[in-house]
Design a protein around this motif. Structure first.
Motif, PDB file in Angstrom:
ATOM      1  N   LEU A  73      37.117  37.323  37.962  1.00  0.00           N
ATOM      2  CA  LEU A  73      38.224  37.378  38.922  1.00  0.00           C
ATOM      3  C   LEU A  73      39.571  37.298  38.220  1.00  0.00           C
ATOM      4  O   LEU A  73      40.538  37.955  38.630  1.00  0.00           O
ATOM      5  N   HIS A  99      43.184  41.571  37.734  1.00  0.00           N
ATOM      6  CA  HIS A  99      44.570  42.059  37.823  1.00  0.00           C
ATOM      7  C   HIS A  99      44.897  42.943  36.616  1.00  0.00           C
ATOM      8  O   HIS A  99      45.427  44.058  36.785  1.00  0.00           O
ATOM      9  N   ARG A 134      40.627  45.427  44.819  1.00  0.00           N
ATOM     10  CA  ARG A 134      41.572  44.727  45.692  1.00  0.00           C
ATOM     11  C   ARG A 134      40.829  43.890  46.727  1.00  0.00           C
ATOM     12  O   ARG A 134      41.263  42.778  47.066  1.00  0.00           O
ATOM     13  N   ARG A 144      39.747  40.775  44.970  1.00  0.00           N
ATOM     14  CA  ARG A 144      40.888  39.887  44.704  1.00  0.00           C
ATOM     15  C   ARG A 144      41.326  39.183  45.992  1.00  0.00           C
ATOM     16  O   ARG A 144      41.637  37.987  45.984  1.00  0.00           O
TER      17      ARG A 144
END
Length: 986
Positions: A868, A872, A944, A947
Motif C-alpha cells: 500500500l 502512490h 486508486r 488506495r
C-alpha cells in the motif's frame, strides 16, 4: 663319470624340501595343506634332471647340425658357380680368338662349341647367347641369337643386363652366369644356366647326416639323464624314509652314509637332528613329571587360599553394604535440613531485606548449594564403588539444565571477574530423556574446575547437536577456560585425572569431582575429554547420548519477525549469545560495544527515523559509575522514548533497580537464559511477540552442512517473505536487490542455491544467470527462477537460459521446501505442479493474505502495508511511462508491482497487473509500440480503488493485531522478575 655324478647330486638337496615337505610331521591342518598343494605346482627331481640334461645336449646338437648344413650348402654353391664362371670365360676366350671371322660364322662355330661343352659337363643345364637390338622407338631389346639345351627357367631382359659386366643372376627357379661379349658389330651376352638339383641333392645329404647325429646325441643324453635321475631318486628315497620314521616317533632311525660329499653331509645332519630330538624328549619328560608334581602341590595351596579369600570377600561385601547404608542414611539426614535451608533462603531473598542482609543470604545460599553438591558427590562415589548407581530417565531439556547450572555458579564466577555464557544450539529438540540431576552434577564439577582455572574473562559453555537418528541424539557440551590461574603442573594433573583411573584415595577434592563426573558419563555411555585451546587454557568436552522424547505435546516457536533491537554490551561474547538467540526468533539485532557513544548513536538513529524497537543495555557499560549509567538510561527513555531492558549480574541490577524500576520495562539477569530473555522481550515488545505451533514433537535435525542460499529480488516484500520461509527451514539466507548486487555477492561468497527473480531493472535474472554460468568453474550452483509467468514458452526460455528450475509466484512454503530438498539432495525429489491461478473478484482478501504469509498475521500485515505504501509512487511512474510511450520501462514497473501483488491478498490488482504485463511482454523486442489504453486504465482504476480502501481501514484490526500501548509494570512484578533472573534456583 665322477664329475657327472657329482653335478646332479649337488642340485638334489635344493629340491628335496619341495618334494618331500608333505611327508614331514604335520604343522598345518589337512585342509590348509591340501589347498597349499593346489596353489603351488610341484616339479619332480626326475623332471628337473631331464630338463637340465636333455636341453643343453639337444640345443648343442641342433646348433652344430645347422652350422654344418649351412657350411656345406655354401661350399656346394661356390663350387657350382666356379664351374659356371670357368665355362663362361673359356667360351668368351674362344670367341675372342676368332674375331677375324665374320659374325655369322662365329655364331655357327659357337653353336657347335656350346653343344660340345654341354655334352661334356653335367653341371650345365643350358647355354644362351643374347644380342641387344634397338627397335623402332629407339628402345633396346634383348634377342636370343643362339641356345643350347632346355629352355631357361628365367627369361632375361635388357634392363637386367644393360650397363653390367660379368655377374650371377639368381632367383627362386634359376641360377645363371652372365658374361658379356664385346664386339664392334654387335653387343652380346653369354648366359650359362647351372643345374640347381646338383646343389640341392648335396644339401639334402648334409641335412640327413646332421639329423642322424642329432638323434644319436638326444638318445645319449636321455640315457645319461635316466641314470642320474635314478641314482638321485634312490638316495633321496632313503633320506625320506629316515625322516618319516623320525616324524612318527622312531628317534632311533638313522640315515645311511653315501660316497657323495653333499649327500653324506645331509645324512650326518639328519642323524644329528634325530639325536637332539631324543635328548629333548628325554628332558621334556623329566620336566613334565616335575611340573606335574609342583602343580599338584600348588593346587592344594590355592584351594586353601580360595577358602580364605571367600571368607574375606564375604566380610568385605558386608562391610561395603554397611558403609553404603550408613552413607545413604547420613546423606539423607543431611540433605533434608539442607533443602529446607536452601528453600527458605530463596523465599527470604524475595522479601524486603537490606543490602547487607541480602549479601549474607546469598553467601548462605551459595554455601548450601556447594555443600549439597559435595554430598551428592559423596553419595554417588559410594554408589559407583558398590555398583548400585541407577540413572533416572525422565523428560528434560539439556539446554535448560546448562542454563540453571550456570545461574547457580555465576556468583562464584563473578568473584574472579568471570562471566558464564551459555550457547544453546537452536536446533536442539525441546525435550529429551535423561537424568537431569546427574547431568547438572557433571556440569557443576566441570564448570567449577574451569572457574578455578580462569580469571577476568569469559567461560563459554556450548551445547551442540553432533548427530541424530530417528529416536536418538548425540549432544556435545564444551566448557572453555582461559587458564589464567592454572599452571602447567595443574594442567597435567587434570589431564591425568580425566584420561586415567586413579585410586580415589589419591585424589584431591577437585580430582574427586572430576573422577565422579567421568564415572557418571561412562555410565551414561558417553565420552569425556580435555583439549588445549588457543587461550592457553583447557577445553572440557563431553558427548552424551540422549533419547528424544516423542510423547510430549507440540511446543510453540516464539518469533519476533522484523523486530529491531539494539544490544549495548561491551562484552562481545555475551552480545554474540543474545544475537544468536534473537536471530533464531526472527528478530534483527544491532550490536553496539561502546557505552560512551551509546546516547549519540541513539540520537543519530532518532534523527534518521531508524529507532530500534527496544534496547538491551548491559550494566557493564557503567564501568563502576552507576549514577552516570542510571542517568543515561533515564535520558534514553525520557528523551527518545526508548523501550529499555537492563541486563547484568544480580548485584549490578540491585544497584540500579530502585532508580530505574519506573522507567525500565524489564530486568534481565546474567547469565542470560532463553526463558529469561523471552520473558523480557515479551514485556518490552508485547505487540511483536508471536507464538507459532511447531509441526511435530520436535524440530527437524540440522542439515549435514547448513545451506547458504541467496535470494535475488528487486521488491523488498518478496525478499522479506523468502527470507522468512527459508530461515524457518534452518537455512542461512542472504538477499540482493538487483542482478549486479547478486553477481558481486556470488563472486565473493559460495552459495548452495540461488533464487533469482527474472524481471529486474538494469540487469535482469536471465542476464545475471548467464554471467554466473560463464564465470563458474567446476561446481554448478542451482539457480531457481522466481517468476509470475509460468507459461510453456516462458518455461522453455528459462531452462534454455541456464536456470535449473522455476517457482511461480506466489511461492508457498510447501513448494519452496520441496524445491530446496530436491536440489540440495536431502530427501527424494518430488515433482509438483504450480498452483493454478485463481480468479478473484474481491478487492482485498485477508484470508488469502494469511495463507500466503504461512498463517503469520504480523507478516501478512507488513507485506500488505508495504504494498500500500508503494502504490502512490508506482502509480506515478506508470502514468509517466505511459505518457512517454516507454513500453519497456512500463513493463518493468508493472512486473515489479505484479510481483508485490503475488504475496498479498489483492486479487483484482494482481489480475490487472498480469493482464497489462502479458500484453507488454511480446512488445519488448520492438523499439516502438502502441500501449493498450483499456488495460492501462483498468490498472490505474484498481490502484486508486485499493488506495481509497487503505485510507479507511485499520490493518492491525483487520489482522487481529490491535495496537497495545505502553504497559506499566508494577513494583511487585519487577521485583519478581529481578528475583527470578538473579540466578536463584526455582
Amino acid at each position: 663319470m665322477t664329475h657327472s655324478d657329482k653335478q646332479p647330486q649337488q642340485e638334489s638337496p635344493t629340491d628335496v624340501p619341495q618334494m618331500e615337505a608333505p611327508e614331514s610331521p604335520p604343522v598345518k591342518p589337512p585342509e590348509r595343506r591340501k589347498s597349499s598343494y593346489r596353489s603351488r605346482r610341484r616339479v619332480s627331481l626326475r623332471t628337473i634332471l631331464f630338463r637340465y640334461t636333455l636341453a643343453p645336449a639337444l640345443i648343442l646338437a641342433v646348433l652344430l647340425c645347422l652350422i654344418f648344413t649351412l657350411q656345406q650348402m655354401s661350399d656346394r654353391r661356390d663350387l657350382l658357380l666356379s664351374h659356371g664362371h670357368a665355362s663362361a670365360q673359356q667360351l668368351v676366350e674362344l670367341i675372342e680368338l676368332s674375331d677375324n671371322h665374320p659374325f655369322e660364322v662365329r655364331i655357327e662355330w659357337l653353336n657347335k662349341s656350346l653343344m660340345a661343352l654341354m655334352l661334356e659337363r653335367d653341371m650345365i643345364r643350358s647355354v644362351q647367347l643374347y644380342r641387344a637390338v634397338r627397335n623402332n622407338t629407339g628402345a633396346e631389346e634383348l634377342t636370343l641369337i643362339s641356345s643350347v639345351g632346355p629352355r631357361p627357367r628365367a627369361n632375361l631382359k635388357a634392363s637386367d643386363l644393360q650397363g653390367r659386366g660379368g655377374h650371377v643372376y639368381e632367383d627362386l627357379h634359376s641360377l645363371q652366369v652372365i658374361q658379356p661379349l664385346l664386339d664392334a658389330e654387335a653387343h652380346c651376352w653369354l648366359a650359362i644356366e647351372l643345374h640347381r638339383p646338383y646343389f640341392l641333392v648335396g644339401t639334402y645329404q648334409v641335412a640327413l647326416v646332421g639329423l642322424l647325429g642329432l638323434i644319436v646325441c638326444a638318445l645319449t643324453a636321455l640315457v645319461w639323464a635316466v641314470i642320474l635321475a635314478e641314482r638321485a631318486t634312490r638316495s633321496l628315497d632313503r633320506f625320506k624314509e629316515t625322516l618319516r620314521a623320525i616324524g612318527q616317533g622312531k628317534l632311533t632311525a638313522r640315515a645311511a652314509s653315501s660316497r657323495n660329499l653333499e649327500l653324506s653331509q645331509l645324512a650326518e645332519e639328519i642323524n644329528l637332528m634325530a639325536a637332539n630330538l631324543t635328548d629333548y624328549q628325554r628332558d621334556y619328560q623329566e620336566s613334565l613329571h616335575q611340573t606335574m608334581e609342583d602343580l599338584r602341590q600348588s593346587m592344594d595351596a590355592m584351594e586353601e587360599q580360595n577358602i580364605e579369600l571367600e571368607l574375606s570377600r564375604k566380610k568385605a561385601v558386608e562391610y561395603s553394604r554397611l558403609r553404603s547404608t550408613f552413607l545413604t542414611n547420613t546423606t539423607h539426614e543431611i540433605r533434608t535440613p539442607l533443602n529446607g535451608i536452601i528453600g527458605f533462603t530463596n523465599l527470604l531473598l524475595k522479601t524486603e531485606v537490606d543490602q547487607l542482609q541480602r549479601d549474607y543470604l546469598q553467601t548462605i545460599l551459595r554455601s548450601s548449594e556447594s555443600l549439597l553438591t559435595s554430598i551428592n558427590d559423596i553419595l554417588d562415589f559410594s554408589r559407583i564403588e558398590s555398583g548400585n548407581l541407577v540413572l533416572d530417565h525422565s523428560p528434560m531439556n539439556i539446554g535448560q539444565v546448562v542454563e540453571e547450572t550456570l545461574q547457580i555458579l555465576a556468583p562464584y564466577g563473578y568473584e574472579h571477574g568471570l562471566e558464564l555464557v551459555p550457547f544453546i544450539d537452536p536446533l536442539l529438540p525441546p525435550s529429551q530423556i535423561g537424568d537431569p540431576l546427574r547431568i547438572k552434577q557433571i556440569l557443576t564439577n566441570l564448570v567449577s574446575t574451569a572457574i578455578r582455572s580462569s580469571e577476568n574473562g569469559n567461560i563459554p559453555v556450548t551445547v551442540t547437536v553432533q548427530s541424530g537418528k530417528e529416536s536418538e541424539l548425540m549432544v556435545r557440551v564444551n566448557i572453555i577456560d582461559n587458564g589464567a590461574r592454572c599452571d602447567e603442573q595443574t594442567h597435567r594433573e587434570l589431564k591425568h585425572i580425566i584420561n586415567s583411573s586413579l585410586p580415589h584415595q589419591e585424589l584431591s577434592n577437585n580430582g574427586l569431582g572430576l573422577s565422579i563426573a567421568r564415572s557418571l558419563i561412562e555410565t551414561m555411555q558417553g565420552e569425556m575429554g580435555l583439549d588445549d585451546n588457543e587461550q592457553g587454557g583447557c577445553t572440557f568436552w563431553i558427548n552424551l547420548p540422549l533419547a528424544i522424547d516423542r510423547n510430549r505435546v507440540p511446543t510453540t516457536r516464539e518469533q519476533f519477525p522484523g523486530c529491531h533491537l539494539l544490544l549495548a554490551d561491551p562484552n562481545p561474547m555475551t552480545r554474540r549469545q543474545i544475537e544468536q538467540q534473537l536471530r533464531h526468533w526472527q528478530a534483527e539485532p544491532l550490536e553496539h560495544g561502546d557505552g560512551q557513544s551509546l546516547v549519540p548513536t541513539v540520537e543519530q538513529m532518532w534523527r534518521h527515523d531508524a529507532m530500534p524497537d527496544a534496547l538491551i543495555i548491559d550494566t557493564a557499560n557503567a564501568a563502576g559509575d552507576f549514577e552516570s549509567f542510571i542517568g543515561t538510561v533515564q535520558q534514553l527513555v525520557d528523551t527518545f522514548q526508548c523501550r529499555v531492558v537492563v541486563q547484568g549480574s544480580p548485584a549490578d541490577l540491585r544497584r540500579c533497580y530502585d532508580a530505574l524500576r519506573s522507567r525500565v520495562l524489564a530486568f534481565l539477569g546474567k547469565p542470560v537464559s532463553r526463558e529469561g530473555l523471552l520473558r523480557a522481550l515479551k514485556r518490552a515488545l508485547p505487540h511483536h511477540a508471536q507464538s507459532r505451533p511447531v509441526t511435530g514433537s520436535f524440530p527437524p535435525l540440522p542439515w549435514p552442512n547448513k545451506p547458504r542460499i541467496l535470494v535475488v529480488d528487486d521488491y523488498e516484500a518478496n525478499r522479506l517473505l523468502m527470507s522468512e520461509l527459508l530461515r524457518g527451514q534452518h537455512i542461512e539466507v542472504q538477499v540482493a536487490a538487483s542482478g549486479r548486487e547478486a553477481l558481486a555477492m556470488w563472486r565473493e561468497q559460495q552459495f548452495d542455491m540461488i533464487f533469482m527473480d527474472i524481471q529486474m531493472p538494469e540487469m535482469d535474472g536471465i542476464a545475471t544467470t548467464g554471467k554466473i554460468r560463464q564465470e563458474e568453474s567446476g561446481h554448478r550452483t542451482p539457480i531457481i527462477a522466481l517468476t509470475a509467468h509460468a507459461g510453456t514458452e516462458e518455461k522453455s526460455r528459462l531452462l534454455s537460459a541456464g536456470l535449473d528450475d522455476y517457482l511461480s509466484k506466489p511461492v508457498s512454503e510447501t513448494q519452496l521446501s520441496q524445491t530446496v530438498k530436491r536440489w540440495l539432495q536431502v530427501y527424494a525429489s518430488t515433482h509438483f505442479e504450480p498452483p493454478a491461478a485463481l480468479v478473484e473478484s474481491r478487492l482485498v482478501d485477508i484470508t488469502e493474505s494469511l495463507d500466503l504469509a504461512n498463517q503469520d498475521p504480523s507478516l501478512a500485515r507488513d507485506l500488505l502495508r508495504m504494498l500500500l505504501k508503494s502504490l502512490h509512487d508506482e502509480e506515478r511512474e506508470i502514468s509517466r511511462y505511459y505518457g512517454a510511450g516507454d513500453h519497456k520501462a512500463l513493463f518493468e514497473c508493472v512486473h515489479r508491482l505484479h510481483g508485490g501483488c503475488c504475496y498479498c491478498g489483492v486479487p483484482r490488482l494482481r489480475a490487472a497487473t498480469e493482464q497489462l504485463q502479458e500484453y507488454l511482454r511480446p512488445l519488448q523486442e520492438q523499439e516502438q509500440a502502441d500501449i493498450d489504453a483499456s488495460a492501462y486504465e483498468l490498472l490505474t482504476k484498481e490502484i486508486r480503488s485499493l488506495r481509497d480502501w487503505a485510507a479507511e481501514q485499520d490493518l492491525d484490526a483487520l489482522f487481529g493485531l490491535e495496537q497495545i500501548g505502553k504497559i506499566g509494570i508494577s513494583g511487585m512484578e519487577i521485583a519478581e522478575e529481578a528475583s527470578t533472573s538473579d540466578g536463584s534456583p526455582h
